[in-house]
Design a protein around this motif. Sequence first.
Motif, PDB file in Angstrom:
ATOM      1  N   GLN A   1       0.718  -1.167   0.173  1.00 51.63           N
ATOM      2  CA  GLN A   1       0.167   0.088   0.200  1.00 51.63           C
ATOM      3  C   GLN A   1       0.813   1.258   0.134  1.00 51.63           C
ATOM      4  OE1 GLN A   1      -2.968   0.430   2.864  1.00 51.63           O
ATOM      5  NE2 GLN A   1      -4.159  -0.998   2.181  1.00 51.63           N
ATOM      6  N   GLU A   2       0.282   2.218  -0.663  1.00 47.97           N
ATOM      7  CA  GLU A   2       1.174   3.536  -0.858  1.00 47.97           C
ATOM      8  C   GLU A   2       1.241   4.288   0.606  1.00 47.97           C
ATOM      9  OE1 GLU A   2      -0.124   5.826  -4.104  1.00 47.97           O
ATOM     10  OE2 GLU A   2       0.010   4.070  -5.720  1.00 47.97           O
ATOM     11  N   ASP A   3       0.311   4.207   1.349  1.00 47.12           N
ATOM     12  CA  ASP A   3      -0.050   4.874   2.617  1.00 47.12           C
ATOM     13  C   ASP A   3      -0.392   4.164   3.679  1.00 47.12           C
ATOM     14  OD1 ASP A   3      -0.276   6.922   4.373  1.00 47.12           O
ATOM     15  OD2 ASP A   3      -1.974   8.011   3.295  1.00 47.12           O
ATOM     16  N   LEU A   4       0.501   3.694   4.520  1.00 46.78           N
ATOM     17  CA  LEU A   4       0.076   2.845   5.767  1.00 46.78           C
ATOM     18  C   LEU A   4      -0.688   3.462   6.655  1.00 46.78           C
ATOM     19  CD1 LEU A   4       3.441   1.123   6.463  1.00 46.78           C
ATOM     20  CD2 LEU A   4       1.554   0.105   5.074  1.00 46.78           C
ATOM     21  N   SER A   5      -1.084   4.891   6.538  1.00 46.91           N
ATOM     22  CA  SER A   5      -1.841   5.559   7.320  1.00 46.91           C
ATOM     23  C   SER A   5      -3.416   5.076   7.138  1.00 46.91           C
ATOM     24  CB  SER A   5      -1.524   6.936   7.761  1.00 46.91           C
ATOM     25  OG  SER A   5      -2.069   7.424   6.104  1.00 46.91           O
ATOM     26  N   LYS A   6      -3.498   4.579   6.050  1.00 45.11           N
ATOM     27  CA  LYS A   6      -4.837   4.243   5.676  1.00 45.11           C
ATOM     28  C   LYS A   6      -5.383   2.847   6.232  1.00 45.11           C
ATOM     29  CE  LYS A   6      -4.714   6.689   1.272  1.00 45.11           C
ATOM     30  NZ  LYS A   6      -4.825   6.394  -0.241  1.00 45.11           N
TER      31      LYS A   6
ATOM     32  N   ARG B   1      -1.750  -1.819  10.703  1.00 46.27           N
ATOM     33  CA  ARG B   1      -0.680  -0.835  10.417  1.00 46.27           C
ATOM     34  C   ARG B   1       0.501  -0.942  11.397  1.00 46.27           C
ATOM     35  NH1 ARG B   1      -3.062   4.112  11.186  1.00 46.27           N
ATOM     36  NH2 ARG B   1      -2.583   4.136  13.059  1.00 46.27           N
TER      37      ARG B   1
ATOM     38  N   THR C   1      -0.999  -5.978   4.052  1.00 46.87           N
ATOM     39  CA  THR C   1      -1.322  -4.610   3.561  1.00 46.87           C
ATOM     40  C   THR C   1      -2.190  -4.847   2.439  1.00 46.87           C
ATOM     41  OG1 THR C   1       0.337  -4.397   1.844  1.00 46.87           O
ATOM     42  CG2 THR C   1       0.780  -3.369   3.836  1.00 46.87           C
TER      43      THR C   1
END
Length: 150
Positions: free
Chosen positions: A57-62, A68, A144
Amino acid sequence: MTSAPTPEQLRDADRRARESAAPDRQLQAALRQAEGYRNFLASLTGLLTAVFVLKGQEDLSKLADGPRWTVITLLITGFLALITASWLGVVAVHGRPGEEVLLEAGRLLRYEKKRTRTVWLLVEWARWLALGGVLAVTAAVIVTWVSPGA
């Protein structure tokens, strides 16, 4: 149908066996294997980094909090294991800086035997750490893919 070995072939094989059992030959074989593992670990670490960057995933905060932190922990663990394995491979091949080899015959033979055992041990540790690192990074990528968003 195979023919029985001739006495000359047997003597030649016996000579080769004695030569390959010599401490200096054992050390050379161990160092060659350690070099192969070192090169493999370097390419594996680069490949895994590329795979995670391209496929994770490009953004782990999602991700939700649990997944996470699982991904972060797995990545840290995996890359530390791979870095440690690479370091052990370098130490196996090159030894420690400043290590002295005494040139007295008995000491040299003891050094070759001890160094061979050390190289095999370092390579074995590097193999297991590399496997653990690969599994950790692979698990992080899978988490992810399958984890729900926050």
